[in-house]
Design an enzyme around this catalytic site. Structure first.
Site, PDB file in Angstrom:
ATOM      1  N   HIS A  26       0.794  -1.230   0.000  1.00  0.00           N
ATOM      2  CA  HIS A  26       0.000   0.000   0.000  1.00  0.00           C
ATOM      3  C   HIS A  26       0.827   1.280   0.000  1.00  0.00           C
ATOM      4  O   HIS A  26       0.571   2.169  -0.833  1.00  0.00           O
ATOM      5  CB  HIS A  26      -0.960  -0.011   1.195  1.00  0.00           C
ATOM      6  N   ASP A 114      -5.318   6.591   1.577  1.00  0.00           N
ATOM      7  CA  ASP A 114      -5.527   5.220   1.140  1.00  0.00           C
ATOM      8  C   ASP A 114      -6.921   4.805   1.608  1.00  0.00           C
ATOM      9  O   ASP A 114      -7.352   5.156   2.708  1.00  0.00           O
ATOM     10  CB  ASP A 114      -4.459   4.324   1.779  1.00  0.00           C
ATOM     11  N   HIS A 343       1.705 -14.486  -6.468  1.00  0.00           N
ATOM     12  CA  HIS A 343       0.595 -14.524  -5.527  1.00  0.00           C
ATOM     13  C   HIS A 343      -0.646 -13.844  -6.082  1.00  0.00           C
ATOM     14  O   HIS A 343      -1.722 -13.948  -5.493  1.00  0.00           O
ATOM     15  CB  HIS A 343       0.999 -13.855  -4.213  1.00  0.00           C
TER      16      HIS A 343
END
Length: 460
Positions: A26, A114, A343
């Site tokens: 992030h 965010d 992933h």
């Protein structure tokens, strides 16, 4: 800003506070976004507030100031760390904003957070400025959060059945299954502080002046159109991978020189993100055995603490390299790399598309399941490992599919088409090279009306 507001701000340009969520990718993704805004608006000042130590190899413009506002959490990305952060985030961000305003002499003009920062909307209101939020993943994950309440109404017992039911009642999500949803929507501990944060986000996103997303409209046309009807303003500003500056971290393990010695499109690159490897020991063994049996050259980015789980003698006799860190963007762009075992993080997915490297996805948590589903069933640029876990035989089949079969060639063809759409989207938009594409309130009354302007930009 009005003339009076500019004078009270010392005649300076806008001051934007950016609140980062300090876990996984992030902060680095948000910093890349901030860098793009700052480059486009040299007269604006951006105070990037990152809890902990936000060390980044990214180069940032001179009008970005990075503040490490807190360093009280234990190392790691566990849910305990997240819970601790959420207990103190308001206090640390409030103090950070006060410091930034005092040091710069500029009052805030706008607050960007965010989407995982729970107090973003609250702090914008406290400072009397517009609130803008940045969602780090793709439109499919965004949609799943926006529709949380509806999904919960339809799948209250998802944990006991119905995992293969599709979300065909949501525009653009007909191929997404309940099992593909991020935890915290209908699966996982819905009473945890993290799940409560996600639910709060789902209820507040439509109140933001604008929601930025690291994607482009053509990647999710139906979902994007639907989200535009649910949010005040949705702005696709990605893929940021095309505007991220070159890494300043040296290739200290010699990954690129090693790749120079390999044949084109033959190497399997393996990486499960920037944090500690979430892959269980038995799956690391299965993956290693598949690589060994396939006799493929490979480059594996794997932390030293996870190497102990590899089969005895694997590293010494391997037909490849196992390194604790690799310059992923540069590696994927190298012509020797033929497949990316990942992933399924959204950044990694975009980087793979940018380099036209087919994917083998083993998702673990967060948005990785829904990203993997899009990779396999919607975009058709790769495959998710069978059952969501590595086994020797299935991994070998996936590698053969990507590198030797017609399916792999189809994936590369689809990736090329998606990449071309992404580049076209960037060229025809005002992001990130258009120096006029900075977003801030046009007048003080625009703050009260919660409206936003993109200066000289028809998209806003």
């Amino acid at each position: 800003m009005s003339k009076q507001s500019m004078q009270s701000n010392g005649g300076a340009g806008p001051h934007v506070a950016v609140l980062a969520y300090p876990f996984t990718c992030h902060p680095f993704t948000l910093l890349a976004f901030t860098r793009g805004l700052a480059s486009a608006a040299p007269n604006a000042l951006f105070s990037f507030l990152c809890p902990g130590k936000c060390n980044s190899s990214q180069q940032v413009p001179s009008n970005v100031r990075v503040y490490n506002v807190w360093d009280g959490a234990p190392a790691g990305n566990g849910l305990e760390d997240v819970a601790l952060f959420m207990k103190v985030e308001h206090a640390i961000f409030k103090k950070g904003v006060e410091v930034a305003v005092a040091e710069t002499g500029r009052k805030l003009s706008c607050l960007v957070s965010d989407s995982f920062v729970r107090v973003g909307k609250e702090m914008a209101e406290e400072n009397g400025v517009a609130w803008v939020t940045y969602f780090v993943s793709g439109a499919a994950a965004l949609s799943s959060h926006v529709y949380t309440d509806l999904i919960r109404q339809k799948f209250r017992v998802a944990a006991t059945g119905g995992e293969d039911e599709t979300l065909d009642f949501i525009p653009g999500m007909s191929k997404v299954r309940v099992r593909d949803l991020p935890e915290g929507i209908v699966t996982g501990d819905l009473d945890s502080s993290f799940s409560h944060m996600l639910h709060q986000m789902s209820q507040e996103l439509h109140q933001a002046t604008a929601v930025f997303i690291n994607s482009f409209e053509e990647l999710y046309p139906s979902i994007t159109k639907d989200m535009e009807s649910k949010l005040k303003k949705l702005l696709s500003v990605g893929p940021l991978v095309f505007s991220t500056p070159p890494t300043t971290v040296p290739d200290s393990h010699g990954c690129l020189p090693w790749l120079d010695k390999q044949k084109p499109a033959t190497v399997a690159f393996i990486s499960f993100g920037s944090g500690a490897s979430p892959c269980p020991p038995n799956e690391l063994i299965a993956l290693a055995e598949a690589l060994e049996a396939s006799r493929l050259p490979f480059l594996w980015s794997l932390r030293d603490q996870a190497k102990q789980h590899l089969p005895k003698g694997f590293v010494e006799g391997a037909n490849g390299m196992v390194v604790p860190w690799a310059p992923q963007i540069d590696v994927l762009a190298h012509g020797a790399v033929g497949v990316f075992i990942s992933h399924g993080g959204f950044n990694s997915t975009l980087e793979s598309i940018a380099s036209e490297v087919p994917m083998i996805v083993r998702p673990f948590f967060a948005d990785q399941m829904i990203n993997g589903r899009m990779v396999e069933a919607v975009w058709e640029i790769g495959v998710v490992v069978k059952g969501g876990t590595f086994t020797k035989n299935d991994t070998m089949n996936c590698l053969d599919m990507a590198l030797a079969q017609e399916k792999g060639r189809e994936w590369r063809k689809n990736m090329k088409a998606i990449k071309e759409m992404a580049l076209t989207a960037l060229v025809t938009s005002s992001w990130p090279t258009n120096e006029d594409a900075i977003y801030y309130p046009k007048e003080e009354d625009a703050i009260r009306q919660n409206k936003f302007q993109c200066v000289h930009c028809s998209r806003f």
